[in-house]
Design a protein around this motif. Sequence first.
Motif, PDB file in Angstrom:
ATOM      1  N   LEU A  70       9.282   8.683  11.720  1.00 21.32           N
ATOM      2  CA  LEU A  70       9.285   7.355  11.096  1.00 21.32           C
ATOM      3  C   LEU A  70       7.907   7.019  10.512  1.00 21.32           C
ATOM      4  N   ALA A  71       6.849   7.321  11.279  1.00 20.42           N
ATOM      5  CA  ALA A  71       5.501   6.980  10.821  1.00 20.42           C
ATOM      6  C   ALA A  71       5.118   7.774   9.575  1.00 20.42           C
ATOM      7  N   THR A  72       5.526   9.066   9.566  1.00 15.51           N
ATOM      8  CA  THR A  72       5.202   9.896   8.406  1.00 15.51           C
ATOM      9  C   THR A  72       5.912   9.393   7.162  1.00 15.51           C
ATOM     10  N   GLU A  73       7.206   9.078   7.314  1.00 22.28           N
ATOM     11  CA  GLU A  73       7.954   8.569   6.158  1.00 22.28           C
ATOM     12  C   GLU A  73       7.367   7.245   5.658  1.00 22.28           C
ATOM     13  N   TYR A  74       7.025   6.368   6.595  1.00 22.88           N
ATOM     14  CA  TYR A  74       6.461   5.072   6.190  1.00 22.88           C
ATOM     15  C   TYR A  74       5.098   5.253   5.511  1.00 22.88           C
ATOM     16  N   LEU A  75       4.260   6.144   6.118  1.00 25.45           N
ATOM     17  CA  LEU A  75       2.934   6.366   5.547  1.00 25.45           C
ATOM     18  C   LEU A  75       3.039   6.979   4.151  1.00 25.45           C
ATOM     19  N   ASP A  76       3.975   7.950   4.009  1.00 31.66           N
ATOM     20  CA  ASP A  76       4.143   8.562   2.691  1.00 31.66           C
ATOM     21  C   ASP A  76       4.574   7.529   1.658  1.00 31.66           C
ATOM     22  N   ARG A  77       5.465   6.643   2.083  1.00 36.05           N
ATOM     23  CA  ARG A  77       5.978   5.658   1.128  1.00 36.05           C
ATOM     24  C   ARG A  77       4.895   4.681   0.689  1.00 36.05           C
ATOM     25  N   ILE A  78       4.178   4.113   1.658  1.00 34.88           N
ATOM     26  CA  ILE A  78       3.162   3.128   1.277  1.00 34.88           C
ATOM     27  C   ILE A  78       1.987   3.804   0.575  1.00 34.88           C
ATOM     28  N   SER A  79       1.682   5.066   0.947  1.00 35.47           N
ATOM     29  CA  SER A  79       0.592   5.778   0.262  1.00 35.47           C
ATOM     30  C   SER A  79       0.951   6.029  -1.189  1.00 35.47           C
ATOM     31  N   GLU A  80       2.214   6.470  -1.388  1.00 35.55           N
ATOM     32  CA  GLU A  80       2.643   6.719  -2.768  1.00 35.55           C
ATOM     33  C   GLU A  80       2.599   5.438  -3.590  1.00 35.55           C
ATOM     34  N   THR A  81       3.088   4.348  -3.008  1.00 36.14           N
ATOM     35  CA  THR A  81       3.068   3.071  -3.729  1.00 36.14           C
ATOM     36  C   THR A  81       1.629   2.642  -4.031  1.00 36.14           C
ATOM     37  N   GLY A  82       0.733   2.803  -3.046  1.00 36.90           N
ATOM     38  CA  GLY A  82      -0.657   2.411  -3.264  1.00 36.90           C
ATOM     39  C   GLY A  82      -1.360   3.274  -4.304  1.00 36.90           C
ATOM     40  N   VAL A  83      -1.096   4.600  -4.241  1.00 37.66           N
ATOM     41  CA  VAL A  83      -1.741   5.493  -5.197  1.00 37.66           C
ATOM     42  C   VAL A  83      -1.255   5.207  -6.614  1.00 37.66           C
ATOM     43  N   VAL A  84       0.037   4.941  -6.769  1.00 35.84           N
ATOM     44  CA  VAL A  84       0.565   4.623  -8.105  1.00 35.84           C
ATOM     45  C   VAL A  84      -0.091   3.360  -8.649  1.00 35.84           C
ATOM     46  N   ALA A  85      -0.160   2.309  -7.805  1.00 34.97           N
ATOM     47  CA  ALA A  85      -0.790   1.065  -8.254  1.00 34.97           C
ATOM     48  C   ALA A  85      -2.277   1.284  -8.549  1.00 34.97           C
ATOM     49  N   PHE A  86      -2.925   2.074  -7.675  1.00 30.32           N
ATOM     50  CA  PHE A  86      -4.351   2.361  -7.874  1.00 30.32           C
ATOM     51  C   PHE A  86      -4.569   3.107  -9.188  1.00 30.32           C
ATOM     52  N   GLN A  87      -3.758   4.144  -9.433  1.00 31.88           N
ATOM     53  CA  GLN A  87      -3.946   4.945 -10.635  1.00 31.88           C
ATOM     54  C   GLN A  87      -3.609   4.162 -11.894  1.00 31.88           C
ATOM     55  N   ASP A  88      -2.574   3.339 -11.829  1.00 31.68           N
ATOM     56  CA  ASP A  88      -2.249   2.495 -12.988  1.00 31.68           C
ATOM     57  C   ASP A  88      -3.415   1.584 -13.345  1.00 31.68           C
ATOM     58  N   GLU A  89      -4.013   1.002 -12.300  1.00 31.79           N
ATOM     59  CA  GLU A  89      -5.156   0.122 -12.557  1.00 31.79           C
ATOM     60  C   GLU A  89      -6.361   0.913 -13.058  1.00 31.79           C
ATOM     61  N   ARG A  90      -6.549   2.120 -12.483  1.00 34.38           N
ATOM     62  CA  ARG A  90      -7.649   2.956 -12.960  1.00 34.38           C
ATOM     63  C   ARG A  90      -7.476   3.301 -14.431  1.00 34.38           C
ATOM     64  N   ASP A  91      -6.251   3.660 -14.825  1.00 28.07           N
ATOM     65  CA  ASP A  91      -5.992   3.986 -16.227  1.00 28.07           C
ATOM     66  C   ASP A  91      -6.224   2.765 -17.111  1.00 28.07           C
ATOM     67  N   ARG A  92      -5.788   1.615 -16.613  1.00 29.88           N
ATOM     68  CA  ARG A  92      -6.001   0.401 -17.393  1.00 29.88           C
ATOM     69  C   ARG A  92      -7.479   0.080 -17.512  1.00 29.88           C
ATOM     70  N   GLN A  93      -8.209   0.295 -16.413  1.00 32.21           N
ATOM     71  CA  GLN A  93      -9.639   0.034 -16.445  1.00 32.21           C
ATOM     72  C   GLN A  93     -10.360   0.998 -17.385  1.00 32.21           C
ATOM     73  N   VAL A  94      -9.937   2.254 -17.372  1.00 29.95           N
ATOM     74  CA  VAL A  94     -10.561   3.228 -18.272  1.00 29.95           C
ATOM     75  C   VAL A  94     -10.321   2.835 -19.718  1.00 29.95           C
ATOM     76  N   GLN A  95      -9.076   2.460 -20.025  1.00 31.60           N
ATOM     77  CA  GLN A  95      -8.775   2.038 -21.388  1.00 31.60           C
ATOM     78  C   GLN A  95      -9.552   0.782 -21.761  1.00 31.60           C
ATOM     79  N   TRP A  96      -9.679  -0.126 -20.793  1.00 30.47           N
ATOM     80  CA  TRP A  96     -10.425  -1.361 -21.066  1.00 30.47           C
ATOM     81  C   TRP A  96     -11.903  -1.065 -21.307  1.00 30.47           C
ATOM     82  N   ARG A  97     -12.475  -0.187 -20.467  1.00 27.72           N
ATOM     83  CA  ARG A  97     -13.886   0.162 -20.652  1.00 27.72           C
ATOM     84  C   ARG A  97     -14.106   0.865 -21.981  1.00 27.72           C
ATOM     85  N   LEU A  98     -13.178   1.746 -22.331  1.00 29.36           N
ATOM     86  CA  LEU A  98     -13.305   2.418 -23.620  1.00 29.36           C
ATOM     87  C   LEU A  98     -13.240   1.422 -24.765  1.00 29.36           C
ATOM     88  N   SER A  99     -12.358   0.431 -24.623  1.00 28.14           N
ATOM     89  CA  SER A  99     -12.266  -0.580 -25.680  1.00 28.14           C
ATOM     90  C   SER A  99     -13.536  -1.413 -25.766  1.00 28.14           C
TER      91      SER A  99
END
Length: 728
Positions: free
Chosen positions: A134-163
């Motif tokens: 249960l802990a592994t499944e929960y950790l994988d799920r929240i980690s995946e959700t966090g990494v996706v949100a983190f990477q989306d924001e990183r990509d947005r920040q990179v595009q913003w900085r480039l602009s």
Amino acid sequence: MDFTADSLLSRAAQELSPRADELIHDVEQCLRREVPELWDEPDIAQMTGENVAEHVVAILFGIEHDIEPRRIDPPAADAERARRLAQRGKPVTAMLRAFRLAEGLILDRLLEELPRLTSDAEPINAATRKLFTLATEYLDRISETGVVAFQDERDRQVQWRLSVVNEASVRVGTTLDIARTAQELADLATERFADAVTVDLLDTSYGDEPSAKGTLVVRRVAQQSVTDCYPETTYQEASYGESSVPPQQLHRYPDGSPPARALVTGRPSRHHLGPSASMLLVPLCARGTTLGVAQFFRHHKPGAYGDEDLLLAQEIAARTAVAIDNARRYTHARATALTLQRSLLPRSTPAQSAVEVACRYLPAAAQLGVGGDWYDVIPLSGARVALVVGDVVGHGIHAAATMGRLRTAVRTLADIDLPPDELLTHLDDVVVRLAAEVSDEVSAQTDTESAGDIGATCLYAVYDPVAGRCTLARAGHVLPVVMTRDGTADILELPAGPPLGLGGLPFEAAEIDLPEGSLLALYTDGLIEALDHDVEAGLTRLCHALAQSSASLEATCDTVLEALLPADRPHDDVALLLARTHTLGDRQVATWDVKADPAEVARARASVSEQLTTWGLEELDFTTELVVSELVTNAIRYGRPPIQLRLIHDRTLMCEVADAGSTTPHLRRARDFDEGGRGLFLVAQLTEHWGTRHARRGKTVWAECALGGPPLFSDAAALEVEGIPGVV
């Protein structure tokens, strides 16, 4: 009591739930110790603490009620925390490590509860295996959700900085003005990522360079804020006692202060100024030199500055520093060229009676650089005056230097009294030779066939106040304007001459009568050419401005410039020379025709003596008679009739003898036993200046005697005393 794996886990979670606050505290303390980067900023720390509590409660609730991990809703702020970490430049590994540490601590506490509920090893082992699943499944799920949100924001920040960086490349450094470039940086930063910005540059007038000791003098060249106050005031007062600095004000950075360290080390830094304020210090460095420091403050925009913000500020500051250095170098080069040009222009107009003059020189706008426009007023023999205006093609130091060489050449050619068209012919040869020299230099430097071109235009006019006549010739130059005393302004139609430097083409001169009080305007094309009108419209404006009544020629110059030029700086260099004519009448000029007979010499001396008495110049009687005797004798002996003698009483006493011959007299020193050859030597000794000028037909030998001083010699015997043998 018999337990299944599910019931045992549910009972363990139920037993642990009342102590959830204790578990939350332990998890938070572990994370503070192991992942300190999640707690170094107040808002991030608050979000992390709230996130820990929500995860603990959600996990215990899901296990107690046997909810599958995929159905356990993670905290709503989980994705926002991941995005906030990305915005602040925190590594994603810190977030994932926090998840693993929290998971391990929660698992330990749940496993500690299992032996308290049953001693049967079989359900404990089954519950343990299911708990890890249960802990592994929960950790994988929240980690995946966090990494996706983190990477989306990183990509947005990179595009913003480039602009932002791309916008900075467009908006910063649009001109070669240092203060404006610095202000463009401040304006951009306050719009995109700062609440206030200041830009200080080292004040080079104090000779300061970044050093490890002492205080650094800087000038506040730009500042901008989203409010009327600057947050650095509180920080500076608390740190090193400096209050807010007004624009363009000099101030000092004490040794050891953060801005001083940034200037000395050339390293940027971040500073937390309080719970809701932060600052970035970024040195402005270009080509290995520290020029100043930019300070970026944040106190209204959400969140303190992070490492990514510092990198962005560094990128923009680096571009700004290069633009400022370019502007600094250009400003220095322009100041050098302007100083050179002004040193080559006449500092004052010489004293003469032929014309009253007023002149102006205006350099072009800073983007173009100093040009090669010039003017000159050159006194000539016979009370005449030469008026010159010229324009060298191009801008910069080379154009200014070329202008100086041409002006020197014009004055040299004017000293030998060449007619205007002949003078331009010789000046054209000078430009051709200069162009050849530049061509050789460029070829030697680049080993190619490319060469720099030198071109110029020039208008040369000679005004004779005795005849009231002006002779003009032009080499590709704009036409002059003349205004008579009745207020009529006309454009003089002169023969077209090619620009200087083409070589081999003829120049023609034109003669016009200029009555007393006529106004002659000579200028360069920058005066009448503009983006909003053509040359014809500019000439019309010039004639209208000249026709307006003014108290003086200086006022007329101002009127012309105000009427034809923009309020700031002209698009091209402008030289303007105004000359109001005067004439010398019969009371100042005496003329005699002389026959080609040696007996005329005595009669010429007598006439001159009588005229000097009329003018009250008896003290010059002996000297003038001797000069007249020598010049008339030479004209009779070596010249051709007709012969004419003329005296001009102006600022000096001028004696002129004209004849139709072309033979030029030369000065030489006679040997002791020579019977002749001393005449011009005597003239040179007794007068201030002497010379010969040629006309279309014949020549004029002239000499000038100073007025108001004691006579050089009172009698002929004095000549022997002065070391001029063989005269007495």
